[in-house]
Design a protein around this motif. Sequence first.
Motif, short mmCIF file in Angstrom:
data_model
loop_
_atom_site.label_atom_id
_atom_site.label_comp_id
_atom_site.label_asym_id
_atom_site.label_seq_id
_atom_site.Cartn_x
_atom_site.Cartn_y
_atom_site.Cartn_z
N VAL A 36 0.84 -1.21 0.00
CA VAL A 36 0.00 0.00 0.00
C VAL A 36 0.87 1.26 0.00
O VAL A 36 0.44 2.32 0.41
CB VAL A 36 -0.99 0.04 1.19
N LYS A 37 2.12 1.07 -0.43
CA LYS A 37 3.01 2.24 -0.51
C LYS A 37 2.46 3.20 -1.55
O LYS A 37 1.50 2.86 -2.26
CB LYS A 37 4.43 1.80 -0.81
N ALA A 38 3.11 4.38 -1.66
CA ALA A 38 2.68 5.38 -2.64
C ALA A 38 1.19 5.68 -2.51
O ALA A 38 0.43 5.64 -3.49
CB ALA A 38 3.03 4.94 -4.06
N GLY A 40 -1.20 3.97 -1.17
CA GLY A 40 -2.04 2.85 -1.65
C GLY A 40 -2.14 2.85 -3.16
O GLY A 40 -3.24 2.74 -3.71
N TYR A 41 -0.97 2.97 -3.82
CA TYR A 41 -0.93 3.06 -5.30
C TYR A 41 -1.97 4.08 -5.80
O TYR A 41 -2.67 3.86 -6.78
CB TYR A 41 -1.20 1.70 -5.92
N GLY A 42 -2.04 5.19 -5.05
CA GLY A 42 -2.92 6.27 -5.47
C GLY A 42 -4.38 6.11 -5.05
O GLY A 42 -5.19 7.00 -5.27
N CYS A 205 6.47 -10.20 -5.98
CA CYS A 205 5.57 -9.11 -6.35
C CYS A 205 4.41 -9.74 -7.14
O CYS A 205 4.34 -10.96 -7.27
CB CYS A 205 6.33 -8.09 -7.20
N SER A 206 3.53 -8.91 -7.71
CA SER A 206 2.36 -9.47 -8.41
C SER A 206 2.74 -10.40 -9.55
O SER A 206 2.18 -11.50 -9.67
CB SER A 206 1.49 -8.34 -8.97
N ALA A 207 3.69 -9.98 -10.38
CA ALA A 207 4.05 -10.80 -11.55
C ALA A 207 4.56 -12.16 -11.11
O ALA A 207 4.20 -13.20 -11.69
CB ALA A 207 5.09 -10.08 -12.40
N VAL A 220 4.08 -13.47 0.33
CA VAL A 220 4.10 -12.78 -0.97
C VAL A 220 3.76 -11.31 -0.75
O VAL A 220 3.13 -10.96 0.25
CB VAL A 220 3.11 -13.44 -1.96
N ARG A 221 4.21 -10.45 -1.69
CA ARG A 221 4.04 -8.99 -1.50
C ARG A 221 3.39 -8.36 -2.73
O ARG A 221 4.01 -7.55 -3.42
CB ARG A 221 5.41 -8.32 -1.30
N PRO A 222 2.16 -8.72 -3.04
CA PRO A 222 1.55 -8.15 -4.24
C PRO A 222 1.14 -6.69 -4.07
O PRO A 222 0.67 -6.30 -2.99
CB PRO A 222 0.31 -9.03 -4.45
N GLY A 223 1.29 -5.91 -5.11
CA GLY A 223 0.82 -4.53 -5.12
C GLY A 223 -0.22 -4.36 -6.23
O GLY A 223 -1.44 -4.45 -5.98
N ILE A 224 0.24 -4.23 -7.44
CA ILE A 224 -0.63 -3.82 -8.54
C ILE A 224 -1.83 -4.77 -8.73
O ILE A 224 -2.92 -4.31 -9.08
CB ILE A 224 0.19 -3.65 -9.85
N ALA A 225 -1.64 -6.06 -8.47
CA ALA A 225 -2.74 -7.02 -8.65
C ALA A 225 -3.88 -6.76 -7.67
O ALA A 225 -5.06 -6.95 -7.98
CB ALA A 225 -2.24 -8.46 -8.49
N ASN A 364 1.10 1.69 -15.84
CA ASN A 364 -0.12 1.91 -15.05
C ASN A 364 0.20 2.29 -13.59
O ASN A 364 -0.51 3.08 -12.98
CB ASN A 364 -1.04 0.68 -15.12
N TYR A 365 1.31 1.77 -13.06
CA TYR A 365 1.73 2.10 -11.69
C TYR A 365 1.85 3.62 -11.52
O TYR A 365 1.44 4.19 -10.52
CB TYR A 365 3.11 1.52 -11.38
N GLU A 366 2.49 4.27 -12.51
CA GLU A 366 2.73 5.71 -12.38
C GLU A 366 1.43 6.50 -12.53
O GLU A 366 1.19 7.46 -11.79
CB GLU A 366 3.77 6.18 -13.41
C1 LIG Z 1 9.74 -4.34 -2.36
C2 LIG Z 1 8.47 -4.41 -3.11
N1 LIG Z 1 7.68 -5.48 -2.97
C3 LIG Z 1 6.52 -5.60 -3.64
C4 LIG Z 1 6.10 -4.63 -4.52
C5 LIG Z 1 4.81 -4.83 -5.25
O1 LIG Z 1 5.04 -4.92 -6.64
P1 LIG Z 1 3.83 -5.12 -7.65
O2 LIG Z 1 3.02 -3.87 -7.56
O3 LIG Z 1 4.48 -5.26 -8.97
O4 LIG Z 1 3.09 -6.29 -7.21
C6 LIG Z 1 6.89 -3.51 -4.71
C7 LIG Z 1 6.46 -2.48 -5.64
O5 LIG Z 1 7.21 -1.82 -6.30
C8 LIG Z 1 8.11 -3.39 -3.99
O6 LIG Z 1 8.91 -2.35 -4.14
#
Ligand SMILES: Cc1ncc(COP(=O)(O)O)c(C=O)c1O
Length: 380
Positions: A36-38, A40-42, A205-207, A220-225, A364-366
């Motif tokens: 949820v950085k940035a 929460g991705y906006g 990450c998501s990919a 796991v650390r998904p963001g964009i998904a 899309n992230y930006e």
């Molecule tokens: C350390 C770290 N983990 C996980 C993520 C999540 O990546 P994504 O949004 O591609 O799933 C990020 C995003 O940049 C990251 O910097």
Amino acid sequence: MQKNYLTWVEVNAGKLSGNIRTIRQLAGKRLVAAAVKANGYGHGLELMVDLLRKEKIEYLAVHSRDEAERARRQGWKKKILVVGYIQLSELEAVPELGLELTVYNIETVNRLGKLAEKTGKKAEIHLKVETGTNRQGVEPENIEMIVAAIRKFSQLHLKGVSTHFANIEDTTDHTYANYQLAEFNKIVTKINSLGLKPPLRHTACSAALLLFEDTKFEMVRPGIALYGLWPSKETYLSYRLAGGSNSILAPLLTWKTRVIQVKNVPADAFVGYGCSYRTTAPTKLAILPVGYYDGYDRSLSNLAYVLIKGKRAPVRGRICMNLMMVDITDIDGVKLEEEVVLLGENGQEKITADQMASWAGTVNYEILSRINGDIPRIIV
Ligand SMILES: Cc1ncc(COP(=O)(O)O)c(C=O)c1O
């Protein structure tokens, strides 16, 4: 009472739950750290905390002390992993806010170690190791030294070891990701041989979560998904080629504004700064109170379109700091304060973050993360 906003972002709670179901399926029994950085991705950090509190998510992954503090203030009681950096002088925040910190500097280990000994409170850390992204991470030749430093402090607990992939989303060739994974495994073996057995290994990450079983380990650390978007076309393609389904993710975010003036301009009239657009016929314009300050990129000038009454209204002239102009000549009945969709669905039409990103020459992230944090976010 619902405030009548001029410009706002709507976040769809039901779609988030659907994306989390997908993520949980892909993650199996592993822990999930929602990125949820940035802001929460906006999508708005506070809003995401409100929504994620109700979901089966074990960790939030934030970038900074400030984000961690905001999440705690919003009532997040579960775990927080800081994946960015906290200044040495601010490390008190780790015990005070109950954080788990990603570390990759000896200075951080020593300062946090001393702090933990002094307070008698255990500090949990995640060692980030360098496997080829050459961003944050301890270089392989320094692993021994940093592990020895961690072991000096009985109150430092090495809870996790992590890395981040350089080339897992932008390509269908996964040679480099596999190389990084092999490097990661080697380094973990080394850490174990030095006497530390961090219970959580995390790289995905998501990919990675979508494509590579071997990257998932214990967390796991998904963001964009989470936000319903694919990390890239290549990830989508790889997933589909592996037999994956089309509709496992749904975007949550709709960005809206209202028309602040409707005006008629004659043929041959210039529109906006730099006279970069000139009408070829009598034209009806709608003026919108959104510009590059708000996160609507200036590179979308004369290129993008917005949606009004379910129809496309092309952007005319340059995007200004706080304003933009769109052509509504062919859309009947547009009135002052008419609702406009800048990003999202409207009737049969939609503008995706991917579409906007391709217009703007970015990802899309930006597009999402740069939507100005001052714009109100509401749950729908
Ligand atoms: C350390 C770290 N983990 C996980 C993520 C999540 O990546 P994504 O949004 O591609 O799933 C990020 C995003 O940049 C990251 O910097």
